[in-house]
Design a protein around this motif. Structure first.
Motif, PDB file in Angstrom:
ATOM      1  N   HIS A 193       0.391  -2.363  -5.390  1.00 16.59           N
ATOM      2  CA  HIS A 193       0.053  -3.555  -4.964  1.00 16.59           C
ATOM      3  C   HIS A 193      -1.571  -3.639  -4.721  1.00 16.59           C
ATOM      4  O   HIS A 193      -1.829  -2.802  -3.695  1.00 16.59           O
ATOM      5  CB  HIS A 193       0.830  -3.871  -3.603  1.00 16.59           C
ATOM      6  N   GLN A 194      -2.278  -4.389  -4.989  1.00 14.31           N
ATOM      7  CA  GLN A 194      -3.612  -4.661  -4.683  1.00 14.31           C
ATOM      8  C   GLN A 194      -4.017  -4.730  -3.170  1.00 14.31           C
ATOM      9  O   GLN A 194      -4.924  -4.316  -2.651  1.00 14.31           O
ATOM     10  CB  GLN A 194      -4.560  -5.668  -5.714  1.00 14.31           C
ATOM     11  N   ASN A 195      -3.245  -5.353  -2.707  1.00 11.33           N
ATOM     12  CA  ASN A 195      -3.329  -5.599  -1.172  1.00 11.33           C
ATOM     13  C   ASN A 195      -2.928  -4.513  -0.239  1.00 11.33           C
ATOM     14  O   ASN A 195      -3.688  -4.269   0.483  1.00 11.33           O
ATOM     15  CB  ASN A 195      -2.414  -6.652  -0.619  1.00 11.33           C
ATOM     16  N   VAL A 196      -2.450  -3.346  -0.787  1.00  7.56           N
ATOM     17  CA  VAL A 196      -2.346  -2.040  -0.124  1.00  7.56           C
ATOM     18  C   VAL A 196      -3.604  -1.351  -0.206  1.00  7.56           C
ATOM     19  O   VAL A 196      -3.674  -0.841  -1.458  1.00  7.56           O
ATOM     20  CB  VAL A 196      -0.921  -1.555  -0.421  1.00  7.56           C
ATOM     21  N   ARG A 197      -4.458  -1.094   0.710  1.00  7.35           N
ATOM     22  CA  ARG A 197      -5.653  -0.769   0.446  1.00  7.35           C
ATOM     23  C   ARG A 197      -5.623   0.785   0.946  1.00  7.35           C
ATOM     24  O   ARG A 197      -6.550   1.910   0.519  1.00  7.35           O
ATOM     25  CB  ARG A 197      -6.775  -1.440   1.174  1.00  7.35           C
ATOM     26  N   MET A 198      -5.068   1.332   1.935  1.00 10.02           N
ATOM     27  CA  MET A 198      -4.989   2.575   2.474  1.00 10.02           C
ATOM     28  C   MET A 198      -3.575   3.031   2.812  1.00 10.02           C
ATOM     29  O   MET A 198      -2.738   2.110   3.051  1.00 10.02           O
ATOM     30  CB  MET A 198      -5.779   2.833   3.615  1.00 10.02           C
ATOM     31  N   PHE A 199      -3.365   4.260   3.265  1.00  9.42           N
ATOM     32  CA  PHE A 199      -2.236   4.795   3.733  1.00  9.42           C
ATOM     33  C   PHE A 199      -2.252   5.665   4.846  1.00  9.42           C
ATOM     34  O   PHE A 199      -3.263   6.550   4.956  1.00  9.42           O
ATOM     35  CB  PHE A 199      -1.309   5.794   2.371  1.00  9.42           C
ATOM     36  N   GLU A 200      -1.514   5.485   5.720  1.00  8.83           N
ATOM     37  CA  GLU A 200      -1.591   6.135   7.109  1.00  8.83           C
ATOM     38  C   GLU A 200      -0.379   6.952   7.320  1.00  8.83           C
ATOM     39  O   GLU A 200       0.640   6.375   7.594  1.00  8.83           O
ATOM     40  CB  GLU A 200      -1.922   5.198   8.243  1.00  8.83           C
ATOM     41  N   ILE A 201      -0.826   8.340   7.525  1.00  7.29           N
ATOM     42  CA  ILE A 201       0.499   9.078   8.079  1.00  7.29           C
ATOM     43  C   ILE A 201       0.585   9.073   9.555  1.00  7.29           C
ATOM     44  O   ILE A 201      -0.287   9.649  10.061  1.00  7.29           O
ATOM     45  CB  ILE A 201       0.372  10.511   7.400  1.00  7.29           C
TER      46      ILE A 201
ATOM     47  N   ASN B   3      11.411  13.076  15.753  1.00  8.03           N
ATOM     48  CA  ASN B   3      10.241  13.014  16.448  1.00  8.03           C
ATOM     49  C   ASN B   3       8.985  13.642  15.823  1.00  8.03           C
ATOM     50  O   ASN B   3       8.167  13.942  16.309  1.00  8.03           O
ATOM     51  CB  ASN B   3      10.614  13.456  17.736  1.00  8.03           C
ATOM     52  N   GLY B   4       9.289  13.897  14.456  1.00  9.24           N
ATOM     53  CA  GLY B   4       8.409  14.512  13.666  1.00  9.24           C
ATOM     54  C   GLY B   4       8.390  14.599  12.359  1.00  9.24           C
ATOM     55  O   GLY B   4       9.721  14.332  11.957  1.00  9.24           O
ATOM     56  N   HIS B   5       7.547  14.721  11.595  1.00  8.54           N
ATOM     57  CA  HIS B   5       8.105  14.647   9.874  1.00  8.54           C
ATOM     58  C   HIS B   5       8.446  16.193   9.815  1.00  8.54           C
ATOM     59  O   HIS B   5       8.120  17.238   9.950  1.00  8.54           O
ATOM     60  CB  HIS B   5       6.637  14.737   9.230  1.00  8.54           C
ATOM     61  N   THR B   6       9.731  16.046   9.078  1.00 16.37           N
ATOM     62  CA  THR B   6      10.407  17.093   8.656  1.00 16.37           C
ATOM     63  C   THR B   6       9.796  18.213   7.548  1.00 16.37           C
ATOM     64  O   THR B   6      10.103  19.121   7.602  1.00 16.37           O
ATOM     65  CB  THR B   6      11.942  16.903   8.240  1.00 16.37           C
ATOM     66  N   ASP B   7       8.817  17.476   6.827  1.00 15.63           N
ATOM     67  CA  ASP B   7       8.220  18.191   5.831  1.00 15.63           C
ATOM     68  C   ASP B   7       6.727  18.507   6.338  1.00 15.63           C
ATOM     69  O   ASP B   7       5.679  18.757   5.496  1.00 15.63           O
ATOM     70  CB  ASP B   7       8.099  17.408   4.502  1.00 15.63           C
ATOM     71  N   ILE B   8       6.331  18.039   7.485  1.00  8.73           N
ATOM     72  CA  ILE B   8       4.997  18.477   8.215  1.00  8.73           C
ATOM     73  C   ILE B   8       5.155  19.218   9.187  1.00  8.73           C
ATOM     74  O   ILE B   8       5.246  18.459  10.359  1.00  8.73           O
ATOM     75  CB  ILE B   8       4.201  17.109   8.256  1.00  8.73           C
ATOM     76  N   LYS B   9       5.090  20.626   9.156  1.00 11.73           N
ATOM     77  CA  LYS B   9       5.369  21.523  10.514  1.00 11.73           C
ATOM     78  C   LYS B   9       3.994  22.314  10.985  1.00 11.73           C
ATOM     79  O   LYS B   9       4.388  22.954  11.583  1.00 11.73           O
ATOM     80  CB  LYS B   9       6.501  22.221  10.402  1.00 11.73           C
ATOM     81  N   SER B  10       3.043  21.991  10.060  1.00 13.18           N
ATOM     82  CA  SER B  10       1.812  22.708  10.335  1.00 13.18           C
ATOM     83  C   SER B  10       0.634  22.081   9.953  1.00 13.18           C
ATOM     84  O   SER B  10       0.709  21.012   9.026  1.00 13.18           O
ATOM     85  CB  SER B  10       1.853  23.844   9.638  1.00 13.18           C
ATOM     86  N   ILE B  11      -0.711  22.312  10.252  1.00  8.80           N
ATOM     87  CA  ILE B  11      -1.839  21.704  10.055  1.00  8.80           C
ATOM     88  C   ILE B  11      -1.975  21.662   8.214  1.00  8.80           C
ATOM     89  O   ILE B  11      -2.054  20.862   7.707  1.00  8.80           O
ATOM     90  CB  ILE B  11      -3.007  22.084  10.657  1.00  8.80           C
ATOM     91  N   ASP B  12      -1.589  22.994   7.808  1.00  4.62           N
ATOM     92  CA  ASP B  12      -1.733  23.003   6.456  1.00  4.62           C
ATOM     93  C   ASP B  12      -0.784  22.091   5.767  1.00  4.62           C
ATOM     94  O   ASP B  12      -1.145  21.536   4.539  1.00  4.62           O
ATOM     95  CB  ASP B  12      -1.383  24.510   5.968  1.00  4.62           C
ATOM     96  N   ASP B  13       0.627  22.012   6.363  1.00  2.00           N
ATOM     97  CA  ASP B  13       1.393  20.842   5.809  1.00  2.00           C
ATOM     98  C   ASP B  13       0.924  19.603   5.641  1.00  2.00           C
ATOM     99  O   ASP B  13       1.039  18.755   4.859  1.00  2.00           O
ATOM    100  CB  ASP B  13       2.559  21.017   6.445  1.00  2.00           C
ATOM    101  N   LEU B  14       0.301  19.206   6.759  1.00  3.36           N
ATOM    102  CA  LEU B  14      -0.412  17.902   6.878  1.00  3.36           C
ATOM    103  C   LEU B  14      -1.333  17.547   6.081  1.00  3.36           C
ATOM    104  O   LEU B  14      -1.504  16.433   5.277  1.00  3.36           O
ATOM    105  CB  LEU B  14      -1.238  17.643   8.386  1.00  3.36           C
ATOM    106  N   LEU B  15      -2.304  18.674   5.486  1.00  2.00           N
ATOM    107  CA  LEU B  15      -3.504  18.486   4.625  1.00  2.00           C
ATOM    108  C   LEU B  15      -2.942  18.447   3.241  1.00  2.00           C
ATOM    109  O   LEU B  15      -3.302  17.696   2.549  1.00  2.00           O
ATOM    110  CB  LEU B  15      -4.235  19.665   4.839  1.00  2.00           C
ATOM    111  N   ASN B  16      -1.787  19.265   3.049  1.00  2.62           N
ATOM    112  CA  ASN B  16      -1.109  18.995   1.832  1.00  2.62           C
ATOM    113  C   ASN B  16      -0.488  17.638   1.323  1.00  2.62           C
ATOM    114  O   ASN B  16      -0.391  17.274   0.417  1.00  2.62           O
ATOM    115  CB  ASN B  16      -0.157  20.186   1.476  1.00  2.62           C
ATOM    116  N   MET B  17      -0.092  17.017   2.547  1.00  4.90           N
ATOM    117  CA  MET B  17       0.420  15.553   2.418  1.00  4.90           C
ATOM    118  C   MET B  17      -0.569  14.699   2.253  1.00  4.90           C
ATOM    119  O   MET B  17      -0.404  13.584   1.434  1.00  4.90           O
ATOM    120  CB  MET B  17       1.288  15.268   3.769  1.00  4.90           C
ATOM    121  N   VAL B  18      -1.592  14.746   2.823  1.00  4.60           N
ATOM    122  CA  VAL B  18      -2.887  13.903   2.518  1.00  4.60           C
ATOM    123  C   VAL B  18      -3.166  13.960   1.223  1.00  4.60           C
ATOM    124  O   VAL B  18      -3.466  13.012   0.531  1.00  4.60           O
ATOM    125  CB  VAL B  18      -3.887  14.381   3.660  1.00  4.60           C
ATOM    126  N   TYR B  19      -3.169  15.430   0.653  1.00  8.17           N
ATOM    127  CA  TYR B  19      -3.724  15.394  -0.537  1.00  8.17           C
ATOM    128  C   TYR B  19      -2.605  14.845  -1.639  1.00  8.17           C
ATOM    129  O   TYR B  19      -2.814  14.196  -2.720  1.00  8.17           O
ATOM    130  CB  TYR B  19      -3.689  16.875  -0.811  1.00  8.17           C
TER     131      TYR B  19
END
Length: 511
Positions: free
Chosen positions: A217-225, A264-280
């Motif tokens: 969708h062209q209108n979807v310009r960014m993604f926010e976790i 209450n949290g992402h089950t696949d993001i349990k560390s800062i490394d996980d967060l950056l991997n999800m961003v990537y």
């Protein structure tokens, strides 16, 4: 004859009243749940009635202009007038206390910027160094995350259409992308919440195919976790089952009529490394800018985050970070979290800006400020503290006609904004309210601009900490830039050749 029937009616009503009182007396004296009613039968019932009516009497009759919470009458009135495009000036002096320690004021310049010298906000590019499809925008004020489900259909339609008219973006909130978000044609930021609504598979995990479909969708310009939000840091989104209609259930990918309680949290993001991997991962799938939103708690998180970004490289660097204040939030939230958990934006925003700057990452990571920034003064402060953008949810709710009835967590919102009762929604006409959304956005930006011009700069993003003083007591204040200066880049991060070498090129974007 009329007198005769009138007398009979009066006697009948009196008899009914006596019987009703007798029944209530018997019930109250025999029930064991309510002490007041048991000790004071019938009369004790008025306590619950007055307690219920108290908030309405305080709002309309007793509270002064600057006394109400979470938003006082003065702030709400400004938002209402701005949305209606009527006079927002006041007379006879400010009702705001100008001597409160910790509060701020701006420093007017002896030579303010003239109207003919004023400039439009500069264009900012998000994802310039990482995303194949970066997002360029001049918008300063935007609509913060509010889910379809928490909001009604006409509310989402009005916000979407109003955002398009104002040239600003709208965050979808964690409830997924509905047709009503797309209907208005505005720029959208898709929020990925802990439950992955709208992009989840049957196990509740992130589905790359659905993510890619949304990105088309062209209108979807960014993604926010979304890591956390102001109302409930450490707690997921809460949507009562009474508000989970068939349409909302389809949009979110959940059962109809059941409480929608996000983890209450992402089950696949349990560390800062996980967060950056999800961003990537999200950026690789979508080719669009990706960032995350959170309420600041442990500041060492950002120190570790920046160190890890340098180790992993620019491909793992978030394109933006949304800093939410501990006093944010529009929907249901547990009171202990809302009252006592998380850092206020007044402290967290400049601190995070300082940390990211000291690690030499400020040009790569844009900062979005969120949290009760519904009037020009508060929004202008956020820009002076270092934010690139300001987002507000409740400010735009006021533009829709919200009366702060404090019923967002129920299905009984009297203005039709946060209810799925068709009878209550009928009062909210999306085409009419979309104009007010656009008016509010324009007037908020205009007010920020007035402050900027008074300080002697040409546009809002030129405001700095040197334009603000912090009140210490009745006779003394301190310059914001002295109390909390922006640090220099640490020597070891001045020459980040690896980042420049890896930054995505124009040619790569076009491929």
């Amino acid at each position: 004859m009329t007198i005769h029937w009138g007398a009979l009616l009066f006697v009948f009503l009196l008899f009914v009243a006596v019987v009703a009182v007798a029944v209530m007396y018997w019930v109250d004296t025999h029930q064991t749940a309510h002490t007041i009613r048991r000790n004071y039968p019938v009369v004790g019932r008025f306590r619950y009635l007055f307690e219920h009516l108290g908030e309405f009497f305080r709002q309309y009759f007793f509270a002064m202009d600057r006394e109400e919470r979470p938003f006082d009458r003065a702030e709400r009135s400004w938002a209402y007038r701005a949305a209606k495009k009527v006079d927002t000036t006041i007379a006879f002096g400010s009702t705001r206390s100008l001597e409160t320690p910790g509060d701020i004021f701006f420093l007017n310049c002896a030579f303010p910027t003239l109207d003919e010298d004023a400039a439009q906000p500069k264009e900012i590019c998000i994802g310039e160094f990482t995303a194949k499809t970066p997002y360029r925008t001049r918008s300063v004020v935007n609509i913060s995350g509010m889910s379809f489900g928490a909001l009604s259909k006409p509310a989402v339609q009005a916000l979407s259409k109003g955002a398009r008219k104002a040239g600003i973006w709208m965050n979808t909130g964690e409830g997924g992308l509905s047709p009503y978000h797309l209907e208005g044609g505005c720029d959208l930021v898709f929020q990925i919440g802990t439950a992955k609504y709208g992009v989840r598979n049957h196990e509740g995990q992130l589905d790359d195919a659905k993510l890619l479909n949304l990105a088309e969708h062209q209108n979807v310009r960014m993604f926010e976790i979304k890591m956390s939000q102001g109302a409930k840091p450490g707690k997921g989104g809460m949507l009562p089952g009474t508000k989970v209609t068939e349409e909302i259930a389809h949009t979110r990918g959940i059962p109809v009529g059941q409480d929608s309680i996000s983890p209450n949290g992402h089950t696949d993001i349990k560390s800062i490394d996980d967060l950056l991997n999800m961003v990537y991962r999200v950026r690789q799938v979508t080719s669009k800018p990706v960032g995350f939103k959170m309420v600041v708690g442990d500041l060492s998180f950002f120190e570790t985050l920046c160190e890890l970004i340098h180790k992993k490289g620019i491909d793992y660097c978030p394109d933006f970070i949304t800093i939410d204040s501990s006093d944010g939030g529009t929907g249901a939230a547990p009171q202990p979290l809302m009252d006592y958990v998380g850092m206020h934006l007044r402290e967290s925003l400049p601190t995070v800006v300082n940390i990211i700057t000291s690690y030499g990452l400020r040009r790569y990571i844009k900062i979005i400020a969120s949290g009760k920034l519904i009037v020009p003064g508060k929004a202008a402060w956020a820009l002076s503290a270092g934010a690139d953008f300001v987002v507000t949810a409740r400010g735009f709710l006021f533009s829709l006609g919200c009366i702060q009835a404090l019923q967002c967590n129920k299905n009984t919102c009297p203005t039709g904004i946060t209810t799925h009762n068709p009878e209550l929604q009928r009062g909210l006409v999306a085409t009419e309210k979309s104009e007010r959304v656009a008016n509010y956005a324009a007037e908020l930006l205009h007010g920020i601009g007035m402050i900027a011009h008074s300080c002697g700069v040409k546009e809002p993003r030129e405001l700095t900490r040197s334009h603000v003083r912090i009140i210490e007591n009745q006779s003394r204040s301190q310059l914001f830039s002295q109390a909390n200066p922006i640090p220099n880049v640490r020597p070891e991060y001045i020459k980040m050749t690896g980042f420049q070498d890896k930054a995505i090129t124009t040619e790569e974007r076009l491929q």
